[in-house]
Design a protein around this motif. Structure first.
Motif, PDB file in Angstrom:
ATOM      1  N   LEU A 190       0.826  -1.214   0.000  1.00 25.07           N
ATOM      2  CA  LEU A 190       0.000   0.000   0.000  1.00 25.07           C
ATOM      3  C   LEU A 190       0.856   1.258   0.000  1.00 25.07           C
ATOM      4  O   LEU A 190       0.471   2.287  -0.541  1.00 25.07           O
ATOM      5  CB  LEU A 190      -0.908   0.024   1.246  1.00 25.07           C
ATOM      6  N   TYR A 191       2.024   1.195   0.632  1.00 23.06           N
ATOM      7  CA  TYR A 191       2.897   2.362   0.790  1.00 23.06           C
ATOM      8  C   TYR A 191       3.799   2.630  -0.423  1.00 23.06           C
ATOM      9  O   TYR A 191       4.533   3.611  -0.428  1.00 23.06           O
ATOM     10  CB  TYR A 191       3.801   2.173   2.009  1.00 23.06           C
ATOM     11  N   GLN A 192       3.788   1.740  -1.428  1.00 19.66           N
ATOM     12  CA  GLN A 192       4.701   1.940  -2.565  1.00 19.66           C
ATOM     13  C   GLN A 192       4.493   3.325  -3.183  1.00 19.66           C
ATOM     14  O   GLN A 192       3.370   3.798  -3.317  1.00 19.66           O
ATOM     15  CB  GLN A 192       4.454   0.871  -3.640  1.00 19.66           C
ATOM     16  N   GLN A 193       5.610   3.957  -3.555  1.00 15.39           N
ATOM     17  CA  GLN A 193       5.506   5.339  -4.017  1.00 15.39           C
ATOM     18  C   GLN A 193       4.738   5.457  -5.345  1.00 15.39           C
ATOM     19  O   GLN A 193       3.890   6.325  -5.495  1.00 15.39           O
ATOM     20  CB  GLN A 193       6.898   5.940  -4.173  1.00 15.39           C
ATOM     21  N   ASP A 194       5.020   4.576  -6.287  1.00 19.21           N
ATOM     22  CA  ASP A 194       4.399   4.706  -7.612  1.00 19.21           C
ATOM     23  C   ASP A 194       3.197   3.791  -7.807  1.00 19.21           C
ATOM     24  O   ASP A 194       2.248   4.147  -8.488  1.00 19.21           O
ATOM     25  CB  ASP A 194       5.434   4.398  -8.701  1.00 19.21           C
ATOM     26  N   THR A 195       3.254   2.613  -7.224  1.00 21.59           N
ATOM     27  CA  THR A 195       2.182   1.644  -7.470  1.00 21.59           C
ATOM     28  C   THR A 195       1.242   1.517  -6.280  1.00 21.59           C
ATOM     29  O   THR A 195       0.283   0.758  -6.327  1.00 21.59           O
ATOM     30  CB  THR A 195       2.782   0.262  -7.764  1.00 21.59           C
ATOM     31  N   GLY A 196       1.531   2.232  -5.172  1.00 20.95           N
ATOM     32  CA  GLY A 196       0.758   2.046  -3.955  1.00 20.95           C
ATOM     33  C   GLY A 196      -0.616   2.689  -3.991  1.00 20.95           C
ATOM     34  O   GLY A 196      -0.815   3.732  -4.604  1.00 20.95           O
ATOM     35  N   VAL A 197      -1.562   2.052  -3.321  1.00 19.28           N
ATOM     36  CA  VAL A 197      -2.941   2.526  -3.292  1.00 19.28           C
ATOM     37  C   VAL A 197      -3.050   3.851  -2.537  1.00 19.28           C
ATOM     38  O   VAL A 197      -3.837   4.723  -2.894  1.00 19.28           O
ATOM     39  CB  VAL A 197      -3.833   1.454  -2.627  1.00 19.28           C
ATOM     40  N   SER A 202      -3.486  11.357  -4.445  1.00 20.37           N
ATOM     41  CA  SER A 202      -3.287  12.208  -5.608  1.00 20.37           C
ATOM     42  C   SER A 202      -4.572  12.965  -5.962  1.00 20.37           C
ATOM     43  O   SER A 202      -4.523  14.049  -6.511  1.00 20.37           O
ATOM     44  CB  SER A 202      -2.811  11.375  -6.801  1.00 20.37           C
ATOM     45  N   PHE A 203      -5.727  12.407  -5.599  1.00 23.22           N
ATOM     46  CA  PHE A 203      -6.993  13.109  -5.851  1.00 23.22           C
ATOM     47  C   PHE A 203      -7.109  14.344  -4.974  1.00 23.22           C
ATOM     48  O   PHE A 203      -7.868  15.258  -5.266  1.00 23.22           O
ATOM     49  CB  PHE A 203      -8.186  12.186  -5.584  1.00 23.22           C
ATOM     50  N   LEU A 204      -6.392  14.338  -3.833  1.00 31.97           N
ATOM     51  CA  LEU A 204      -6.412  15.504  -2.953  1.00 31.97           C
ATOM     52  C   LEU A 204      -5.294  16.466  -3.327  1.00 31.97           C
ATOM     53  O   LEU A 204      -5.007  17.404  -2.606  1.00 31.97           O
ATOM     54  CB  LEU A 204      -6.251  15.075  -1.490  1.00 31.97           C
ATOM     55  N   GLY A 205      -4.652  16.182  -4.462  1.00 31.88           N
ATOM     56  CA  GLY A 205      -3.591  17.065  -4.918  1.00 31.88           C
ATOM     57  C   GLY A 205      -2.260  16.840  -4.207  1.00 31.88           C
ATOM     58  O   GLY A 205      -1.392  17.700  -4.210  1.00 31.88           O
ATOM     59  N   VAL A 206      -2.114  15.669  -3.573  1.00 34.26           N
ATOM     60  CA  VAL A 206      -0.862  15.389  -2.864  1.00 34.26           C
ATOM     61  C   VAL A 206       0.103  14.690  -3.814  1.00 34.26           C
ATOM     62  O   VAL A 206      -0.253  13.713  -4.468  1.00 34.26           O
ATOM     63  CB  VAL A 206      -1.128  14.488  -1.637  1.00 34.26           C
ATOM     64  N   ASP A 207       1.323  15.218  -3.892  1.00 37.95           N
ATOM     65  CA  ASP A 207       2.338  14.560  -4.720  1.00 37.95           C
ATOM     66  C   ASP A 207       2.712  13.221  -4.095  1.00 37.95           C
ATOM     67  O   ASP A 207       2.606  13.063  -2.891  1.00 37.95           O
ATOM     68  CB  ASP A 207       3.591  15.453  -4.820  1.00 37.95           C
ATOM     69  N   PRO A 208       3.166  12.273  -4.932  1.00 41.65           N
ATOM     70  CA  PRO A 208       3.525  10.950  -4.396  1.00 41.65           C
ATOM     71  C   PRO A 208       4.495  11.068  -3.224  1.00 41.65           C
ATOM     72  O   PRO A 208       5.528  11.732  -3.324  1.00 41.65           O
ATOM     73  CB  PRO A 208       4.187  10.262  -5.592  1.00 41.65           C
ATOM     74  N   ILE A 209       4.130  10.430  -2.116  1.00 38.14           N
ATOM     75  CA  ILE A 209       4.953  10.504  -0.902  1.00 38.14           C
ATOM     76  C   ILE A 209       5.923   9.326  -0.880  1.00 38.14           C
ATOM     77  O   ILE A 209       5.515   8.186  -1.101  1.00 38.14           O
ATOM     78  CB  ILE A 209       4.045  10.470   0.351  1.00 38.14           C
ATOM     79  N   PRO A 210       7.221   9.601  -0.644  1.00 41.54           N
ATOM     80  CA  PRO A 210       8.191   8.500  -0.564  1.00 41.54           C
ATOM     81  C   PRO A 210       8.112   7.801   0.783  1.00 41.54           C
ATOM     82  O   PRO A 210       9.025   7.882   1.597  1.00 41.54           O
ATOM     83  CB  PRO A 210       9.538   9.214  -0.748  1.00 41.54           C
ATOM     84  N   TRP A 211       7.003   7.090   1.025  1.00 41.50           N
ATOM     85  CA  TRP A 211       6.700   6.543   2.353  1.00 41.50           C
ATOM     86  C   TRP A 211       7.856   5.745   2.953  1.00 41.50           C
ATOM     87  O   TRP A 211       8.151   5.872   4.135  1.00 41.50           O
ATOM     88  CB  TRP A 211       5.470   5.628   2.290  1.00 41.50           C
TER      89      TRP A 211
END
Lengths: 294, 295
Positions: free
Chosen positions: A128-135, A141-150
């Protein structure tokens, strides 16, 4: 023939014997032995050397130990705060008037993750936490958040571990608080309401004081558990990136079972023991001031 | 008379209800928070389940399909056909958890009974001594235990996990609570009938302690089934490893881990827990809360 009193005593000792044999071999002896080992440069194959306080003076200059203690304290502070806080919030909402079926559904949902192993939960959340493939990043991203490097950024990795921990454990706090809330007699609220108290006053003057034993219990249990955090981190981040999320127990594990430096690992484990003991004692002392037992 | 006593009671209720009426928005707030929280809790589990049923090629597809369109139940066979001995992990975990649970049920019920119902010199002191050891973290004792097991050539055997877990201080405490609640008359009557201490324990105390034994059994089994720390330390070869180790292996550096296969494996590992939970949840919750609160 033994007198009844003596035969009862004999039976008592025989009944506790299995437990005390195990206790002596697997708790008492290891406790003393680990203290002894901590004064040695201990080798499992060759000779061991008595090194006085060397392992303990090493503790002071060990920057990795400082880092892992820092991480553990940060984790403990946030995890205990959010687990207890969110657990209390959910319990208070669940304690409102609602159909029993609804209450049971919510309660079961919040409770179920407690039963699942940290390992499995970390395996699930790793995806779930994956940066590019994570849910998670996908929905953020719908809330305008850039991908987080969890998992690859130090601070985000720590946040990821704390979020996952709260997801798993807050249900236990909820459960204990709900039981505490339900044991508060309704008459107290009714009497206070007749006297004109508002909801906020009811909460501050009745709920919190009468819930204080449960709150105290949760704080102690969660703090002791958080100081020993291991399973979830080792699977989710393996202490990384770098040492950013390595906990004290992971450090003990590494020193003992990967570097085979048993003497030093034993010394570190004793510092953890003392910290846990100190935290427990301080809480018991402080609790006299704010915990109300009926 | 009845009407008189009832009247003030309902009147009181009425006041409460009236005072709550203008606060209707609070109900909406509480339901929204609870529903949002329940969704957040259930979504990772739902994701696990739906991913486990997706075709392997769709594992990483975004947006995620929350309900798979074609249900690939055969994914659940994939862990058994992978390059790690999955069925052995399963059996190893089952064996370790079952033997540990059995051992604790016996040792804890015996000691719990003695501390609750038998009088002997030093009883309370010994009990306090046991309780004090609850503060000792397992990380302190694990190093000497490992060295002991190495000495005995027991590293990488299941005995190294089972032996130290055959007793439990928490379990003794829990069982003592249950035995304490039993009425003394039962035991007096048995004594009059000439029953010895062993018979009183086996024939009267244990059958009545069913809920206590079940509580301890479920807690111990689940904790052992989920245990990772000691397994990671003691078990080094694949054929000895437990399920949590195996699944970490399936995901981790082996990288045979297609998410769908890994999630099917996780699903299989969680399944026993889920079944017990569904059957006995109300009762587990009650027991856990009660034992926890008094612990």
């Amino acid at each position: 023939m033994l007198s009844p009193k003596r035969s009862e005593a004999l039976a008592g000792y025989l009944f506790i014997l299995p437990t005390f044999i195990g206790f002596a071999i697997f708790i008492l002896y290891p406790l003393v032995e680990s203290l002894r080992i901590s004064f040695y440069e201990y080798s499992i194959l060759g000779d061991s050397y008595y090194v006085e306080l060397d392992n303990y003076s090493r503790l002071i200059s060990d920057s990795r130990l400082r880092k892992t203690y820092g991480n553990t304290i940060v984790f403990t502070g946030f995890a205990v705060f959010f687990n207890a806080g969110i657990g209390l919030l959910l319990a208070v909402f669940l304690n409102r008037r609602m159909p029993v079926l609804m209450r049971n559904f919510y309660r079961s949902a919040f409770f179920f993750p407690i039963l699942i192993a940290h390992t499995y939960i970390a395996v699930i959340w790793q995806y779930l936490y994956q940066q590019d493939t994570g849910v998670i990043n996908y929905y953020l991203s719908f809330l305008g958040v850039d991908p987080i490097p969890w998992l690859s950024h130090p601070a985000w990795a720590m946040a990821a571990i704390i979020i996952m921990d709260v997801w798993k454990n807050t249900g236990f706090a909820m459960l204990v608080f709900l039981a505490g809330l339900q044991s508060i007699p309704h008459e107290y609220y009714e009497a206070a309401q007749l006297d004109g108290a508002n909801e906020r006053q009811l909460f501050a003057r009745i709920t919190i004081p009468l819930l204080s034993p449960s709150i105290f219990f949760i704080l102690v249990i969660f703090m002791i558990g958080a100081l020993q955090v291991f399973d979830s981190i080792i699977v989710l981040t393996d202490g990384g990136p770098g040492d950013a999320t390595r906990s004290v127990v992971m450090y003990i594990y590494q020193q003992a079972f990967q570097r085979l430096d048993f003497g030093y690992a034993a010394a570190v484990s004793w510092t953890l023991f003392l910290v846990i003991m100190a935290v427990t004692l301080v809480q018991f002392l402080v609790s006299r001031r704010w915990v109300h037992y009926e | 008379m009845i009407a008189q006593t009832k009247a003030p009671f309902t009147a009181g209720r009425e006041i409460i209800r009236q005072s709550r009426k203008p606060l209707k928005w609070q109900d909406i707030l509480s339901y929204s928070v609870l529903t949002l929280a329940a969704l957040l809790v259930l979504m990772p589990l739902l994701w696990m389940f739906s991913t486990s049923l997706r075709p392997l090629a769709d594992s990483y597809k975004l947006p995620p399909q929350w309900l798979p369109t074609d249900w690939r139940w055969e994914n659940y066979l994939a862990p058994f056909e992978s390059n790690v001995p999955f069925e052995l992990f399963f059996l190893n975990s089952l064996k370790i958890a079952a033997l540990t649970t059995l051992g604790q049920l016996i040792s804890c019920s015996m000691a719990g009974y003695a501390f609750a119902r038998l009088r002997f010199p030093g009883r309370d002191l010994l009990f306090m001594f046991l309780l004090a050891s609850l503060m000792v973290p397992g990380q302190v004792t694990i190093i000497p235990i490992y060295l002991m097991m190495a000495e005995l050539k027991l590293v990488n055997t299941h005995a190294s996990l089972i032996l130290p877990a055959l007793i439990s201080v928490f379990g003794v405490f829990l069982m003592r609570q249950f035995f304490k609640q039993m009425p003394q008359e039962l035991f007096d009557a048995a004594r009059v009938d000439g029953a010895g201490h062993l018979r009183s324990f086996v024939q009267i105390a244990v059958p009545l302690a069913g809920p206590g034994l079940a509580t301890l059994g479920i807690i111990t089994f689940n904790a052992t089934w989920n245990g990772y720390f000691t397994a990671l330390i003691f078990l080094t070869s694949w054929e000895k490893m437990t399920l949590p180790q195996g699944i970490a292996l399936l995901t981790g550096y082996m990288n045979s881990g297609n998410p769908s296969v890994v999630m099917a494996a996780v699903g299989l590992a969680i399944l026993p827990v889920l079944l017990v939970f569904l059957v006995a949840q109300r009762w587990i919750i009650e027991a856990l809360t009660r034992s926890g609160l008094k612990g």
